[in-house]
Scaffold this motif. Structure first.
Motif, mmCIF file in Angstrom:
data_model
loop_
_atom_site.group_PDB
_atom_site.id
_atom_site.type_symbol
_atom_site.label_atom_id
_atom_site.label_comp_id
_atom_site.label_asym_id
_atom_site.label_seq_id
_atom_site.Cartn_x
_atom_site.Cartn_y
_atom_site.Cartn_z
ATOM 1 N N GLY A 88 40.265 46.210 65.376
ATOM 2 C CA GLY A 88 41.349 47.178 65.290
ATOM 3 C C GLY A 88 42.363 46.846 64.223
ATOM 4 N N LEU A 89 42.479 45.562 63.897
ATOM 5 C CA LEU A 89 43.415 45.131 62.854
ATOM 6 C C LEU A 89 42.840 45.293 61.457
ATOM 7 C CD1 LEU A 89 44.813 41.815 64.365
ATOM 8 C CD2 LEU A 89 46.153 43.851 63.855
ATOM 9 N N VAL A 90 41.552 44.958 61.306
ATOM 10 C CA VAL A 90 40.996 44.805 59.960
ATOM 11 C C VAL A 90 40.188 45.994 59.474
ATOM 12 C CG1 VAL A 90 38.844 43.690 60.663
ATOM 13 C CG2 VAL A 90 39.848 43.143 58.443
ATOM 14 N N PHE A 91 39.476 46.690 60.351
ATOM 15 C CA PHE A 91 38.528 47.705 59.890
ATOM 16 C C PHE A 91 39.145 48.802 59.021
ATOM 17 C CE2 PHE A 91 34.887 47.160 63.229
ATOM 18 C CZ PHE A 91 34.557 45.956 62.611
ATOM 19 N N PRO A 92 40.254 49.432 59.415
ATOM 20 C CA PRO A 92 40.775 50.541 58.592
ATOM 21 C C PRO A 92 41.097 50.149 57.158
ATOM 22 C CG PRO A 92 41.758 50.583 60.774
ATOM 23 C CD PRO A 92 41.027 49.283 60.670
ATOM 24 N N SER A 93 41.891 49.086 56.980
ATOM 25 C CA SER A 93 42.270 48.681 55.623
ATOM 26 C C SER A 93 41.087 48.076 54.877
ATOM 27 C CB SER A 93 43.424 47.678 55.676
ATOM 28 O OG SER A 93 43.053 46.508 56.385
ATOM 29 N N MET A 94 40.195 47.367 55.595
ATOM 30 C CA MET A 94 39.030 46.748 54.971
ATOM 31 C C MET A 94 38.130 47.796 54.333
ATOM 32 S SD MET A 94 35.868 44.822 56.904
ATOM 33 C CE MET A 94 35.199 46.415 57.436
ATOM 34 N N VAL A 95 37.847 48.865 55.063
ATOM 35 C CA VAL A 95 36.970 49.918 54.546
ATOM 36 C C VAL A 95 37.601 50.587 53.330
ATOM 37 C CG1 VAL A 95 35.965 52.168 55.059
ATOM 38 C CG2 VAL A 95 35.827 50.333 56.756
ATOM 39 N N GLU A 96 38.884 50.861 53.398
ATOM 40 C CA GLU A 96 39.562 51.526 52.285
ATOM 41 C C GLU A 96 39.523 50.681 51.017
ATOM 42 O OE1 GLU A 96 43.987 53.410 51.263
ATOM 43 O OE2 GLU A 96 43.468 52.828 53.312
ATOM 44 N N LYS A 97 39.802 49.391 51.138
ATOM 45 C CA LYS A 97 39.804 48.506 49.970
ATOM 46 C C LYS A 97 38.392 48.295 49.423
ATOM 47 C CE LYS A 97 43.913 45.895 51.434
ATOM 48 N NZ LYS A 97 44.401 44.581 51.913
ATOM 49 N N PHE A 98 37.424 48.161 50.336
ATOM 50 C CA PHE A 98 36.055 47.889 49.894
ATOM 51 C C PHE A 98 35.469 49.080 49.150
ATOM 52 C CE2 PHE A 98 31.412 47.553 50.747
ATOM 53 C CZ PHE A 98 31.186 46.365 50.073
ATOM 54 N N ARG A 99 35.827 50.281 49.545
ATOM 55 C CA ARG A 99 35.320 51.466 48.847
ATOM 56 C C ARG A 99 35.818 51.541 47.410
ATOM 57 N NH1 ARG A 99 35.286 56.602 53.075
ATOM 58 N NH2 ARG A 99 33.270 56.090 54.019
ATOM 59 N N VAL A 100 36.962 50.937 47.150
ATOM 60 C CA VAL A 100 37.464 50.875 45.778
ATOM 61 C C VAL A 100 36.660 49.864 44.970
ATOM 62 C CG1 VAL A 100 39.450 50.293 44.341
ATOM 63 C CG2 VAL A 100 39.779 51.595 46.454
ATOM 64 N N ASP A 110 35.507 38.744 50.466
ATOM 65 C CA ASP A 110 36.716 38.543 49.670
ATOM 66 C C ASP A 110 37.803 39.552 50.048
ATOM 67 O OD1 ASP A 110 35.451 36.488 48.332
ATOM 68 O OD2 ASP A 110 34.842 37.720 46.629
ATOM 69 N N VAL A 111 37.386 40.777 50.341
ATOM 70 C CA VAL A 111 38.349 41.801 50.758
ATOM 71 C C VAL A 111 39.026 41.394 52.072
ATOM 72 C CG1 VAL A 111 38.563 44.163 51.657
ATOM 73 C CG2 VAL A 111 37.278 43.735 49.556
ATOM 74 N N ILE A 112 38.227 40.914 53.021
ATOM 75 C CA ILE A 112 38.778 40.507 54.318
ATOM 76 C C ILE A 112 39.709 39.308 54.160
ATOM 77 C CG2 ILE A 112 38.198 39.607 56.597
ATOM 78 C CD1 ILE A 112 35.566 41.193 56.400
ATOM 79 N N LEU A 113 39.308 38.344 53.327
ATOM 80 C CA LEU A 113 40.131 37.155 53.140
ATOM 81 C C LEU A 113 41.434 37.463 52.404
ATOM 82 C CD1 LEU A 113 37.452 34.431 52.249
ATOM 83 C CD2 LEU A 113 38.633 34.806 54.424
ATOM 84 N N SER A 114 41.456 38.565 51.675
ATOM 85 C CA SER A 114 42.680 38.933 50.960
ATOM 86 C C SER A 114 43.710 39.606 51.868
ATOM 87 C CB SER A 114 42.350 39.880 49.798
ATOM 88 O OG SER A 114 41.942 41.152 50.280
ATOM 89 N N THR A 115 43.319 39.880 53.110
ATOM 90 C CA THR A 115 44.217 40.531 54.063
ATOM 91 C C THR A 115 45.388 39.615 54.396
ATOM 92 O OG1 THR A 115 42.394 41.775 55.050
ATOM 93 C CG2 THR A 115 44.388 41.538 56.373
ATOM 94 N N ASN A 116 46.582 40.173 54.447
ATOM 95 C CA ASN A 116 47.761 39.431 54.872
ATOM 96 C C ASN A 116 47.828 39.483 56.394
ATOM 97 O OD1 ASN A 116 50.364 38.537 55.565
ATOM 98 N ND2 ASN A 116 51.188 39.194 53.587
ATOM 99 N N TRP A 117 47.267 38.470 57.019
ATOM 100 C CA TRP A 117 47.157 38.508 58.472
ATOM 101 C C TRP A 117 48.500 38.418 59.162
ATOM 102 C CZ3 TRP A 117 42.964 40.254 60.581
ATOM 103 C CH2 TRP A 117 41.784 40.197 59.854
ATOM 104 N N GLU A 118 49.432 37.672 58.600
ATOM 105 C CA GLU A 118 50.753 37.575 59.218
ATOM 106 C C GLU A 118 51.413 38.942 59.287
ATOM 107 O OE1 GLU A 118 52.017 34.992 60.700
ATOM 108 O OE2 GLU A 118 50.187 33.879 60.244
ATOM 109 N N THR A 119 51.261 39.737 58.201
ATOM 110 C CA THR A 119 51.829 41.078 58.192
ATOM 111 C C THR A 119 51.133 41.969 59.205
ATOM 112 O OG1 THR A 119 52.424 40.888 55.859
ATOM 113 C CG2 THR A 119 52.268 43.110 56.770
ATOM 114 N N ASN A 120 49.799 41.885 59.250
ATOM 115 C CA ASN A 120 49.039 42.710 60.186
ATOM 116 C C ASN A 120 49.371 42.384 61.641
ATOM 117 O OD1 ASN A 120 47.771 43.828 57.987
ATOM 118 N ND2 ASN A 120 45.714 43.637 58.841
#
Length: 294
Positions: A98-110, A276-286
């Motif tokens: 629930g935390l990662v999927f929405p932003s992960m998919v959007e960034k990966f499609r780019v 790499d996309v997942i690791l670039s996520t700012n987990w503290e912010t999420n």
């Protein structure tokens, strides 16, 4: 032969197995006879086909494993044919999905336009099983796992605490919450509790009269106002917004969440890029965004 045998073993009779496979009963019966002749063993106790022999039980388990592998291989071949730009399969525990999927998919499609993504959320053990069996390329799971052919990278950790309804008495208790307050007849044990290494905690929770494996079932029970449980704080990001998280003063354990990457995948290049996309996520912010109450 194995598929016909498995269908009959599951159905317990020829008629239902024939309907499932879209074949006639005589055709199914002939395949079973060919298999028994080949093995020189009886696979069913009687002609009714309702009970397997001891050998039949062993072969049934082996056949199901082999059929799953065959079907997975065919699916992978078909996917490669219709997805020339690749496919990445991700399995994650629900609280992190629930935390990662929405932003992960959007960034990966780019980064990789046209690459297909398959998402599934399930518990940690099934994430590990999916990676081990080649049914997932990337996994996000709780706790550390030493697995052959799978890289592991730490993502974040979050603290365990009380999860309860805002109408439960513990939601309004003044002062610190302790384990004695939480672990009572109203406590629900869950699989994530097993990752807490404190011996005293395990002894206290081992006496719980109710346990739940499915996160949604667990949350539904807690929302009824009567029950409480202990979960990592990030779980509330997939829970209804009215639930309460409170720290437990004598429980400081944290849940470690790791990213698991299968080293040999059909589309390894794309798996690496998604990692790499997942690791670039700012987990503290999420984790702090929309932070749960209390």
């Amino acid at each position: 032969m194995l598929r016909c045998f498995s269908a009959v073993a599951e159905a317990g009779n020829l008629a239902d197995a024939a309907i499932r496979l879209g074949r006639t009963q005589p055709a199914i019966s002939m395949k079973l006879k060919q298999l028994e002749d080949h093995l020189n063993q009886r696979l069913f106790v009687s002609d009714r086909k309702s009970q397997l022999t001891p050998v039949g039980l062993q072969i049934f388990e082996l056949a199901r494993t082999e059929l799953r592998q065959f079907d997975d291989t065919i699916k992978a071949i078909q996917t490669a044919a219709v997805s020339p730009q690749g496919l990445v399969r991700v399995a994650s525990v629900p609280s992190v999905a629930g935390l990662v999927f929405p932003s992960m998919v959007e960034k990966f499609r780019v980064v990789c336009p046209g690459t297909r993504i398959e998402l599934q959320d399930t518990d940690t053990q099934q994430v590990i099983d999916a990676l081990s069996r080649g049914k997932a390329d990337i996994g996000i799971a709780s706790n550390d796992h030493a697995l052959n052919g799978i890289q592991q990278t730490k993502l974040f950790s979050d603290r365990f605490g009380l999860i309860c309804s805002p109408r439960h008495p513990l939601a309004h208790k003044k002062g610190p919450i302790t384990l004695v307050d939480v672990i009572s007849d109203q406590f629900i044990r869950n699989d994530l509790c097993l990752s807490i290494t404190s011996q005293s905690f395990q002894e206290m929770t081992a006496r719980a009269s109710l346990s739940a494996r499915n996160t949604l079932s667990l949350i539904s029970m807690v929302r009824s106002d009567r029950w409480v449980t202990i979960l990592p704080k990030a779980v509330l990001h997939i829970a209804p917004s009215d639930l309460i998280f409170r720290e437990i003063s004598d429980l400081t354990s944290r849940r470690q969440v790791n990213l698991l990457l299968r080293e040999k995948s059909p589309f390894q290049e794309y798996s690496e890029k998604l990692k790499d996309v997942i690791l670039s996520t700012n987990w503290e912010t999420n984790l702090s965004a929309g932070s749960p109450k209390r």
